[in-house]
Design a protein around this motif. Structure first.
Motif, short mmCIF file in Angstrom:
data_model
loop_
_atom_site.label_atom_id
_atom_site.label_comp_id
_atom_site.label_asym_id
_atom_site.label_seq_id
_atom_site.Cartn_x
_atom_site.Cartn_y
_atom_site.Cartn_z
N UNK A 1 0.85 -1.19 0.00
CA UNK A 1 0.00 0.00 0.00
C UNK A 1 0.89 1.24 0.00
N UNK A 2 0.70 2.06 -1.02
CA UNK A 2 1.50 3.29 -1.18
C UNK A 2 0.76 4.48 -0.59
N UNK A 3 -0.57 4.46 -0.68
CA UNK A 3 -1.39 5.56 -0.16
C UNK A 3 -2.72 5.00 0.31
N UNK A 4 -3.29 5.65 1.33
CA UNK A 4 -4.60 5.24 1.83
C UNK A 4 -5.30 6.44 2.43
N UNK A 5 -6.54 6.68 1.95
CA UNK A 5 -7.28 7.85 2.43
C UNK A 5 -8.76 7.74 2.10
N UNK A 6 -9.59 8.31 2.96
CA UNK A 6 -11.02 8.45 2.68
C UNK A 6 -11.29 9.77 1.97
N UNK A 7 -10.22 10.53 1.69
CA UNK A 7 -10.36 11.86 1.10
C UNK A 7 -9.74 11.95 -0.30
N UNK A 8 -9.61 10.82 -1.01
CA UNK A 8 -9.10 10.85 -2.38
C UNK A 8 -10.20 11.43 -3.27
N UNK A 9 -9.80 12.26 -4.23
CA UNK A 9 -10.77 12.82 -5.16
C UNK A 9 -10.51 12.25 -6.56
N UNK A 10 -11.58 12.00 -7.30
CA UNK A 10 -11.45 11.47 -8.65
C UNK A 10 -11.56 12.60 -9.65
N UNK A 11 -10.60 12.66 -10.55
CA UNK A 11 -10.56 13.71 -11.55
C UNK A 11 -10.00 13.12 -12.84
N UNK A 12 -10.74 13.23 -13.91
CA UNK A 12 -10.33 12.73 -15.22
C UNK A 12 -9.91 11.25 -15.16
N UNK A 13 -10.63 10.47 -14.33
CA UNK A 13 -10.38 9.04 -14.25
C UNK A 13 -9.29 8.61 -13.30
N UNK A 14 -8.64 9.55 -12.62
CA UNK A 14 -7.57 9.23 -11.67
C UNK A 14 -7.93 9.72 -10.28
N UNK A 15 -7.47 8.98 -9.28
CA UNK A 15 -7.68 9.39 -7.89
C UNK A 15 -6.47 10.15 -7.39
N UNK A 16 -6.72 11.31 -6.83
CA UNK A 16 -5.67 12.15 -6.24
C UNK A 16 -5.77 12.02 -4.73
#
Length: 93
Positions: A9-24
């Motif tokens: 696991x490189x990143x984990x969050x309940x606050x990732x946003x999806x933009x243009x098909x990718x999660x930030x």
């Protein structure tokens, strides 16, 4: 959301946003010890210049597989202090 590569696991969050098909993911949710600065850059007309990281899991390198906008444009402000992944890095709910 979790970003995973090679079973790690490189990143984990309940606050990732999806933009243009990718999660930030928020930078604070990313395990930065797996990211190594890359010299690669790209330009998005509405977000600005993206900088990249190589993902390194135990010496296995995924080149330019994470990116961020150090100084996003005003229109791209929602990606400030966030990192996105691609090139085989799986994002799961």
């Amino acid at each position: 959301m979790r970003a995973i590569w090679k079973g790690t696991t490189i990143a984990e969050s309940d606050d990732a946003i999806k933009l243009e098909g990718f999660y930030y993911f928020p930078r604070s949710s990313v395990k930065m010890e797996y990211l190594k600065e890359s010299s690669h850059r790209t330009f998005c007309p509405w977000k600005g210049t993206a900088s990249f990281y190589d993902v390194d899991i135990n010496g296995d390198i995924n080149k330019d597989s994470a990116w961020y906008y150090p100084t996003p444009s005003e229109r791209g402000a929602m990606v400030k202090d966030r990192i996105a992944f691609w090139k085989g890095i799986v994002v799961l709910p």
